[in-house]
Design a protein around this motif. Structure first.
Motif, PDB file in Angstrom:
ATOM      1  N   LEU A 138      13.596  -7.585   4.937  1.00 17.27           N
ATOM      2  CA  LEU A 138      13.432  -6.132   4.893  1.00 17.27           C
ATOM      3  C   LEU A 138      12.088  -5.762   4.256  1.00 17.27           C
ATOM      4  CD1 LEU A 138      16.965  -4.814   3.840  1.00 17.27           C
ATOM      5  CD2 LEU A 138      15.787  -4.365   5.999  1.00 17.27           C
ATOM      6  N   ALA A 139      11.756  -6.383   3.142  1.00 20.53           N
ATOM      7  CA  ALA A 139      10.497  -6.066   2.458  1.00 20.53           C
ATOM      8  C   ALA A 139       9.304  -6.364   3.344  1.00 20.53           C
ATOM      9  CB  ALA A 139      10.394  -6.860   1.149  1.00 20.53           C
ATOM     10  N   ASP A 140       9.356  -7.475   4.064  1.00 26.65           N
ATOM     11  CA  ASP A 140       8.245  -7.843   4.936  1.00 26.65           C
ATOM     12  C   ASP A 140       8.125  -6.870   6.106  1.00 26.65           C
ATOM     13  OD1 ASP A 140       6.164  -9.946   5.531  1.00 26.65           O
ATOM     14  OD2 ASP A 140       7.291  -9.981   7.406  1.00 26.65           O
ATOM     15  N   ALA A 141       9.259  -6.469   6.669  1.00 22.01           N
ATOM     16  CA  ALA A 141       9.225  -5.529   7.792  1.00 22.01           C
ATOM     17  C   ALA A 141       8.731  -4.153   7.358  1.00 22.01           C
ATOM     18  CB  ALA A 141      10.616  -5.416   8.413  1.00 22.01           C
ATOM     19  N   LEU A 142       8.934  -3.798   6.084  1.00 23.71           N
ATOM     20  CA  LEU A 142       8.484  -2.503   5.572  1.00 23.71           C
ATOM     21  C   LEU A 142       7.015  -2.502   5.163  1.00 23.71           C
ATOM     22  CD1 LEU A 142      11.501  -1.503   3.293  1.00 23.71           C
ATOM     23  CD2 LEU A 142      10.746  -0.284   5.341  1.00 23.71           C
ATOM     24  N   ARG A 143       6.396  -3.660   5.090  1.00 30.62           N
ATOM     25  CA  ARG A 143       5.031  -3.737   4.555  1.00 30.62           C
ATOM     26  C   ARG A 143       4.063  -2.833   5.313  1.00 30.62           C
ATOM     27  NH1 ARG A 143       0.905  -7.112   5.741  1.00 30.62           N
ATOM     28  NH2 ARG A 143       2.273  -8.347   7.088  1.00 30.62           N
ATOM     29  N   GLY A 144       4.187  -2.796   6.633  1.00 28.86           N
ATOM     30  CA  GLY A 144       3.309  -1.938   7.420  1.00 28.86           C
ATOM     31  C   GLY A 144       3.527  -0.464   7.120  1.00 28.86           C
ATOM     32  N   TYR A 145       4.787  -0.076   6.929  1.00 26.26           N
ATOM     33  CA  TYR A 145       5.074   1.327   6.584  1.00 26.26           C
ATOM     34  C   TYR A 145       4.504   1.662   5.214  1.00 26.26           C
ATOM     35  CZ  TYR A 145       7.633   5.503   5.253  1.00 26.26           C
ATOM     36  OH  TYR A 145       7.957   6.756   4.818  1.00 26.26           O
ATOM     37  N   PHE A 146       4.698   0.759   4.269  1.00 26.45           N
ATOM     38  CA  PHE A 146       4.148   0.997   2.937  1.00 26.45           C
ATOM     39  C   PHE A 146       2.622   1.101   2.994  1.00 26.45           C
ATOM     40  CE2 PHE A 146       8.061  -1.293   1.107  1.00 26.45           C
ATOM     41  CZ  PHE A 146       8.679  -0.103   0.800  1.00 26.45           C
ATOM     42  N   TRP A 147       2.014   0.263   3.809  1.00 26.72           N
ATOM     43  CA  TRP A 147       0.553   0.286   3.937  1.00 26.72           C
ATOM     44  C   TRP A 147       0.083   1.663   4.398  1.00 26.72           C
ATOM     45  CZ3 TRP A 147      -3.249  -3.482   3.138  1.00 26.72           C
ATOM     46  CH2 TRP A 147      -4.513  -3.184   3.635  1.00 26.72           C
ATOM     47  N   MET A 148       0.806   2.255   5.341  1.00 25.07           N
ATOM     48  CA  MET A 148       0.399   3.555   5.889  1.00 25.07           C
ATOM     49  C   MET A 148       0.788   4.715   4.971  1.00 25.07           C
ATOM     50  SD  MET A 148       1.004   3.291  10.004  1.00 25.07           S
ATOM     51  CE  MET A 148       2.782   3.184   9.896  1.00 25.07           C
ATOM     52  N   SER A 149       1.967   4.627   4.347  1.00 22.54           N
ATOM     53  CA  SER A 149       2.482   5.780   3.609  1.00 22.54           C
ATOM     54  C   SER A 149       2.165   5.751   2.123  1.00 22.54           C
ATOM     55  CB  SER A 149       4.002   5.873   3.769  1.00 22.54           C
ATOM     56  OG  SER A 149       4.632   4.769   3.136  1.00 22.54           O
ATOM     57  N   LEU A 150       1.819   4.567   1.608  1.00 27.15           N
ATOM     58  CA  LEU A 150       1.504   4.386   0.185  1.00 27.15           C
ATOM     59  C   LEU A 150       2.632   4.861  -0.729  1.00 27.15           C
ATOM     60  CD1 LEU A 150      -2.273   5.041  -0.565  1.00 27.15           C
ATOM     61  CD2 LEU A 150      -0.926   3.025  -1.020  1.00 27.15           C
ATOM     62  N   ARG A 151       3.872   4.512  -0.387  1.00 24.61           N
ATOM     63  CA  ARG A 151       5.012   4.801  -1.267  1.00 24.61           C
ATOM     64  C   ARG A 151       5.078   3.674  -2.297  1.00 24.61           C
ATOM     65  NH1 ARG A 151       8.814   8.356   1.197  1.00 24.61           N
ATOM     66  NH2 ARG A 151      10.184   7.854  -0.555  1.00 24.61           N
ATOM     67  N   GLN A 152       4.290   3.826  -3.360  1.00 22.27           N
ATOM     68  CA  GLN A 152       4.037   2.695  -4.262  1.00 22.27           C
ATOM     69  C   GLN A 152       5.255   2.257  -5.065  1.00 22.27           C
ATOM     70  OE1 GLN A 152       0.281   3.219  -6.470  1.00 22.27           O
ATOM     71  NE2 GLN A 152      -0.070   4.931  -5.100  1.00 22.27           N
ATOM     72  N   VAL A 153       6.033   3.217  -5.551  1.00 26.50           N
ATOM     73  CA  VAL A 153       7.192   2.840  -6.364  1.00 26.50           C
ATOM     74  C   VAL A 153       8.161   2.009  -5.534  1.00 26.50           C
ATOM     75  CG1 VAL A 153       9.198   3.731  -7.605  1.00 26.50           C
ATOM     76  CG2 VAL A 153       6.963   4.805  -7.905  1.00 26.50           C
ATOM     77  N   GLU A 154       8.463   2.494  -4.327  1.00 25.22           N
ATOM     78  CA  GLU A 154       9.383   1.765  -3.458  1.00 25.22           C
ATOM     79  C   GLU A 154       8.782   0.432  -3.016  1.00 25.22           C
ATOM     80  OE1 GLU A 154       8.455   4.868  -3.144  1.00 25.22           O
ATOM     81  OE2 GLU A 154      10.231   6.156  -3.087  1.00 25.22           O
ATOM     82  N   TRP A 155       7.475   0.417  -2.770  1.00 32.07           N
ATOM     83  CA  TRP A 155       6.807  -0.822  -2.354  1.00 32.07           C
ATOM     84  C   TRP A 155       6.930  -1.881  -3.450  1.00 32.07           C
ATOM     85  CZ3 TRP A 155       1.222  -0.651   0.112  1.00 32.07           C
ATOM     86  CH2 TRP A 155       0.928  -1.892   0.699  1.00 32.07           C
ATOM     87  N   ARG A 156       6.654  -1.472  -4.682  1.00 31.02           N
ATOM     88  CA  ARG A 156       6.726  -2.430  -5.785  1.00 31.02           C
ATOM     89  C   ARG A 156       8.148  -2.975  -5.924  1.00 31.02           C
ATOM     90  NH1 ARG A 156       5.130   0.753  -9.450  1.00 31.02           N
ATOM     91  NH2 ARG A 156       2.917   0.375  -9.241  1.00 31.02           N
ATOM     92  N   ALA A 157       9.133  -2.084  -5.763  1.00 34.77           N
ATOM     93  CA  ALA A 157      10.531  -2.521  -5.900  1.00 34.77           C
ATOM     94  C   ALA A 157      10.916  -3.497  -4.798  1.00 34.77           C
ATOM     95  CB  ALA A 157      11.455  -1.301  -5.871  1.00 34.77           C
ATOM     96  N   ALA A 158      10.544  -3.186  -3.554  1.00 34.50           N
ATOM     97  CA  ALA A 158      10.899  -4.055  -2.429  1.00 34.50           C
ATOM     98  C   ALA A 158      10.197  -5.400  -2.532  1.00 34.50           C
ATOM     99  CB  ALA A 158      10.545  -3.369  -1.113  1.00 34.50           C
ATOM    100  N   ALA A 159       8.902  -5.384  -2.831  1.00 41.48           N
ATOM    101  CA  ALA A 159       8.160  -6.646  -2.928  1.00 41.48           C
ATOM    102  C   ALA A 159       8.659  -7.480  -4.101  1.00 41.48           C
ATOM    103  CB  ALA A 159       6.661  -6.357  -3.087  1.00 41.48           C
ATOM    104  N   GLY A 160       8.998  -6.828  -5.208  1.00 42.80           N
ATOM    105  CA  GLY A 160       9.535  -7.563  -6.347  1.00 42.80           C
ATOM    106  C   GLY A 160      10.875  -8.212  -6.035  1.00 42.80           C
ATOM    107  N   ALA A 161      11.741  -7.478  -5.312  1.00 44.93           N
ATOM    108  CA  ALA A 161      13.032  -8.047  -4.911  1.00 44.93           C
ATOM    109  C   ALA A 161      12.825  -9.229  -3.975  1.00 44.93           C
ATOM    110  CB  ALA A 161      13.890  -6.970  -4.240  1.00 44.93           C
ATOM    111  N   ALA A 162      11.871  -9.079  -3.038  1.00 43.52           N
ATOM    112  CA  ALA A 162      11.596 -10.154  -2.086  1.00 43.52           C
ATOM    113  C   ALA A 162      11.112 -11.408  -2.798  1.00 43.52           C
ATOM    114  CB  ALA A 162      10.558  -9.681  -1.061  1.00 43.52           C
TER     115      ALA A 162
END
Length: 997
Positions: free
Chosen positions: A674-698
């Motif tokens: 899930l975190a890897d599939a969201l990486r492109g969305y995070f790159w475009m939207s810059l939702r940093q808090v959620e990005w950090r949480a997803a990448a940390g969980a991954a």
């Protein structure tokens, strides 16, 4: 050395091993090439009680370091880098390249420039030296934090920052250095020169009232804590303020900013609590414009008592008394999953205070200090809801006496009361009259009047708790033919039975009301209610519930549950639980559903989210590399088929919650997929808090399982996050780690993707040859494995490098090739980026009409794809084209829109480029003061981020606007040093133009 200890051998970063080994190397570097005895090393590492084997351990560390630093050294030969010298060891500085001498060289050059009267050049050199500090010296080695040489380096950094500040103030660039001086002063509250420097900066930036207030605060602090009056530097800064003349500005001197307004919607049908509301009202008059401390109120009480409803109701009543903003955070103290961290909340609050992404601190202490500094002069309300404990709250307390903090918690918050002077308001049940009023709001006053005694009994049996009362009333409302007396009898039976089995349980009344409402539901609805407790996030939509339960009637059943107050509909088609109800549903689930049935429901929901995110990724960013995802066929959300970005925006919190949940409880691959599939969305939207949480969980899940590809994927995501925040050194570290893991796994596609982004990090840092080498290698690997998306990315990136090298025809050729591949794979996002880049090149080549067409098409595609950062960039480029076409009003509109969007996305380079674009249009229009202001803002921002190309671009613009030949020559030297041929030519032209007058 200037940050965490890092070592490269050639282009590869070395893994130095355990902290003790790293500390040995750090000590030897600190010695500056001189020998350090074994005893001194042992003392530094182990203090007064070293182990018996200390010398042997030390020798082993040195042996390993020699192997790492000299892998080709013949066995039994002497070390050229780390020789044994006189009973100790030395690191030969002439055999290695250490960052510290480079910084000291820049400082020495700057000091020479000061002596020669070249203050502007000195300021630039001091700034360059500061940029090379990545953090506290040897920050990853706390054992050395108190070592005299480390302490000396910390002092050296403070001295450098002071010299830089003084030089910037001397050249009239107070606004550009204000942020650094604010942070330095916050770090040294009793350091008079640091405080005096900040006062002078505020004064120079036109914020005279703020400077006066700061002087008063510093004076009071010195008198209170040290018993001394201000010294000569503070007095001189104060005297300069007094000599300035003129009245102090009446208005708040801060520049206009967006006011955060984060309160949730007011609770509908709020009843009673008049006394509690008046008690909270008493807090507001205590707020003063200066002096005093922040007011804190803690609303505590049992679950279901209506703490959040009271807090939100009062906050809405009083929001006009807090004109500088209302901040809100749910700290998830009793919600599913882990409570919110203070850093997570601080990140959101600082973003709301318009701190750029790259300046968001990575640790709680620094973030809290910055937050307190920014809130000092504000009149703001901070509502911290659902708090788990005092430690969650402390870093979130602002310093300003104009602020008020409102906390809701089940805990009594004794520490908050004792240490921070909070006023505690313990919320009990409603009084009998208020309870009847609440029932009357739902059932109607006539029905209550007709059976007043029975209604009073129902209220008492519900313990006068608002949650239980609402559920009981909803139950009665659904059965208008049933008398209140009959319901009271049922409720009485339930309370009696519960009291016999669980004596003294304060939630008996609530659970009895739950039981009756639950029992009244149809069997299928009861099952849905039970299964809702499996949802990892805080809310859920109708489609997801249909998947969870395997039924197509979820919408009607959710409405029935909402009508019974067993769930709450907080948005159209979206529902969430009160945490008591979630716990009740989980209890029912445990007793009624088998483990196999529970796991089946969880699996359906996981697979649905995986399918949906996979589909969204294919639709929105097909060009971006990601881990292949295999999931069984099944239904997809309707919205994701039509508008993937909209679905991701709506479901993001839930998807991240699923990733965090599976990282803890399994199956772990779901977390990193899930975190890897969201990486492109995070790159475009810059939702940093959620990005950090997803990448940390991954990363946690991947390291637990030891899967090389998963670990590479998680490191790749963390690298991208750091890159988008402007933290290029951290990004390079993570990219390098991901590349090593991908090579170990034999994963060629990932190697190509990581090389591409690693090249981007080098490109942003101005290391063009290094960037081009990695882009070319990534292109070669993508061609080898037949991946056109990878080719497209590499070709577009090579176009960027050749653009900055000044080879415009070659850059255009790469963009055209990239465009063909992006169109072939159907990536609107990639097509938009390369159309915009091609438009920029053609504009520079004098093909203005063609550039306008390309940029207009790119703008449309960026908007269609939801890429706000790309939209902002293209608006700025189109503004420059319109300015050249003489369409100044349109150019100004586009440039201002681009700046607004860039600031909203939080991308520092994008904001800097938008400021340059707006400054350029102002310059073309003859608005010199506006142009100067925007160029200076851009330069200050870009100096902080380390983005060299746009920084030099801004410096050239500023030099041209001011006619400062010294600045133009400095820009020329920087461009030549970095290899930016296009900027070099522009800077040279600016020098000639200024000299010609």
């Amino acid at each position: 050395m200037l940050g965490s200890l890092r070592v490269w051998l050639g282009r590869e970063e070395l893994d130095l091993g355990p902290p003790a080994r790293r500390a040995v190397l750090g000590l030897l570097v600190l010695a500056g090439g001189e020998a350090t005895s074994q005893q001194d090393l042992v003392d530094a590492l182990w203090g007064e009680r070293p182990p018996r084997s200390a010398v042997n351990v030390l020798q082993t560390h040195v042996k390993h370091l020699r192997r790492l630093l000299e892998p080709d050294r013949p066995s039994r030969s002497g070390s050229e880098i780390l020789p044994h010298v006189g009973g100790g060891y030395a690191l030969r500085w002439d055999a290695v390249d250490v960052d510290l001498p480079h910084v000291r060289g820049l400082i020495a050059e700057a000091n020479d420039a000061l002596r020669d009267g070249e203050t502007g050049r000195a300021a630039a050199l001091f700034g360059e030296a500061l940029r090379r500090w990545r953090g506290k010296p040897l920050a990853d080695l706390p054992v050395l934090a108190t070592h005299p040489k480390v302490v000396s380096l910390v002092a050296e950094h403070r001295s450098l920052l002071a010299r830089y500040g003084d030089a910037m103030l001397a050249i009239g660039a107070a606004e550009e250095v204000l942020t650094e001086l604010v942070e330095a002063a916050a770090d040294q509250p009793l350091d008079e020169p640091a405080q005096a420097r900040l006062i002078r900066a505020y004064h120079g930036a036109g914020q005279r009232a703020t400077a006066f207030r700061l002087y008063q605060e510093v004076r009071e602090r010195l008198v209170e804590e040290l018993g001394v009056e201000p010294g000569p530097e503070l007095l001189a800064a104060h005297a300069a303020l007094l000599d300035d003349g003129g009245p102090l500005p009446a208005a708040n001197p801060r520049p206009a900013v967006r006011v955060p307004r984060q309160l949730p919607a007011e609770p509908p049908g709020f009843t009673g609590r008049a006394i509690e509301l008046s008690l909270l009202d008493e807090l507001v008059p205590e707020q003063r414009d200066s002096g005093g401390s922040v007011a804190i109120a803690a609303i505590t009480g049992t679950a279901g008592a209506g703490k959040t409803a009271l807090a939100v109701r009062w906050a809405h009543r009083m929001k006009d008394r807090f004109p500088d903003g209302q901040f809100y955070a749910n700290l998830r103290g009793h919600s599913p999953g882990p409570p919110a961290t203070a850093l997570e909340v601080l990140t959101r609050f600082l973003s709301a205070l318009e701190i750029p992404a790259e300046r968001l601190p990575a640790d709680t202490e620094t973030a809290s200090a910055l937050y307190r500094t920014l809130m000092t002069d504000r009149k703001a309300l901070v509502l911290l809801d659902n708090v788990d404990g005092v430690e969650q709250v402390r870093p979130l307390l602002p310093a300003g006496p104009g602020c008020l903090v409102l906390v809701t918690a089940r805990d009594r918050m004794a520490g908050l009361v004792a240490l921070h002077g909070a006023r505690r308001l313990t919320l009990d049940m409603l009084d009998p009259g208020e309870a009847l009023e609440l029932l009357a709001r739902i059932l109607g006053p006539e029905r209550i009047q007709a059976e007043r005694e029975a209604a009073a009994e129902v209220a008492g049996l519900c313990a006068y708790l608002p949650l239980a009362l609402r559920i009981a009333a909803a139950n009665l409302a659904d059965n208008p033919g049933s008398g209140i007396e009959d319901y009271a009898i049922e409720l009485r039976k339930g309370n009696l039975l519960a009291a016999l089995t669980v004596p003294g349980d304060e939630q008996i009344a609530v659970r009895t009301a739950f039981d009756l409402s639950y029992a009244a539901l149809p069997a299928e609805t009861r099952r849905l209610f039970r299964l809702l407790s499996l949802v990892p996030g805080n809310d859920i939509g109708v489609e997801a519930v249909e998947i969870l339960t395997g039924t197509s009637r979820a919408g009607a059943m959710l409405d029935a549950l909402a009508g019974a107050h067993l769930v709450e509909q907080h948005a159209p088609g979206r529902y969430h639980f009160h945490d008591l109800l979630r716990r009740y549903a989980a209890d029912r689930l445990e007793s009624r559903e088998s483990p196999a049935e529970r796991e089946s429901a969880r699996r359906r929901l996981r697979e649905w989210y995986l399918r949906a995110v996979d589909h969204a990724a294919k639709q929105s960013y097909p060009h971006m590399f990601r881990t292949p995802l295999s999931v069984p066929d099944g239904p997809l959300p309707a919205v994701v088929k039509e508008n993937a970005s909209e679905w991701l925006e709506t479901e993001l919190a839930n998807v991240v919650a699923v990733a965090e949940d599976t990282a803890r409880t399994g199956p772990r691959p779901v977390a990193w997929l899930l975190a890897d599939a969201l990486r492109g969305y995070f790159w475009m939207s810059l939702r940093q808090v959620e990005w950090r949480a997803a990448a940390g969980a991954a990363l946690a899940a991947a390291e637990e399982d030891g899967d090389l590809r998963a670990r590479a994927s998680a490191r790749f995501s963390l690298a991208d996050l750091n890159f988008r925040q402007g933290r290029y050194r951290a990004a390079v570290r993570h990219y390098t780690g991901a590349l090593v893991l991908a090579r170990r796994a034999g994963w060629v596609e990932a190697q190509a993707a990581v090389l591409g982004n690693l090249g981007c990090a080098y490109w942003q840092s101005g290391r063009l040859p290094a960037a081009a080498a990695r882009f070319s290698r990534g292109l070669e690997l993508s061609r080898r494995v037949g991946r056109p998306a990878g080719e497209a990315v590499a070709l577009g990136n090579l176009g960027l490098v050749h653009w900055e090298m000044g080879d415009l025809p070659r850059a255009a050729g790469h963009y055209v090739q990239a465009l063909r591949r992006y169109r072939r794979i159907g990536s609107r996002y990639g097509e938009a980026i390369n159309l915009s880049n091609l438009g920029q090149v053609q504009h520079a080549r004098g093909r203005t009409a063609e550039a306008a067409g390309l940029l207009t098409r790119a703008l449309s595609l960026h908007r269609e794809a939801g890429n706000r950062a790309g939209e902002a960039e293209t608006l700025g480029r189109l503004a420059a084209v319109y300015a050249d076409l003489g369409r100044i009003p349109e150019a100004l509109d586009h440039a201002r829109d681009g700046l607004r969007l860039a600031r909203e996305t939080g991308e520092p380079r994008g904001e800097g480029e938008a400021l340059i674009a707006l400054a350029g249009v102002h310059q073309r229009a003859g608005h010199r003061p506006d142009a100067l202001r925007r160029y200076r803002q851009a330069l200050a921002l870009l100096r902080e981020t380390g983005d060299r190309y746009p920084e030099i671009d801004a410096l050239i613009g500023l030099a041209t606007a001011t006619g400062d030949v010294g600045q133009a020559r400095h820009a020329l030297a920087l461009a030549e040093r970095a290899g930016y041929r296009a900027l070099r030519d522009r800077a040279a032209a600016a020098v000639d133009s200024i000299l010609r007058g």
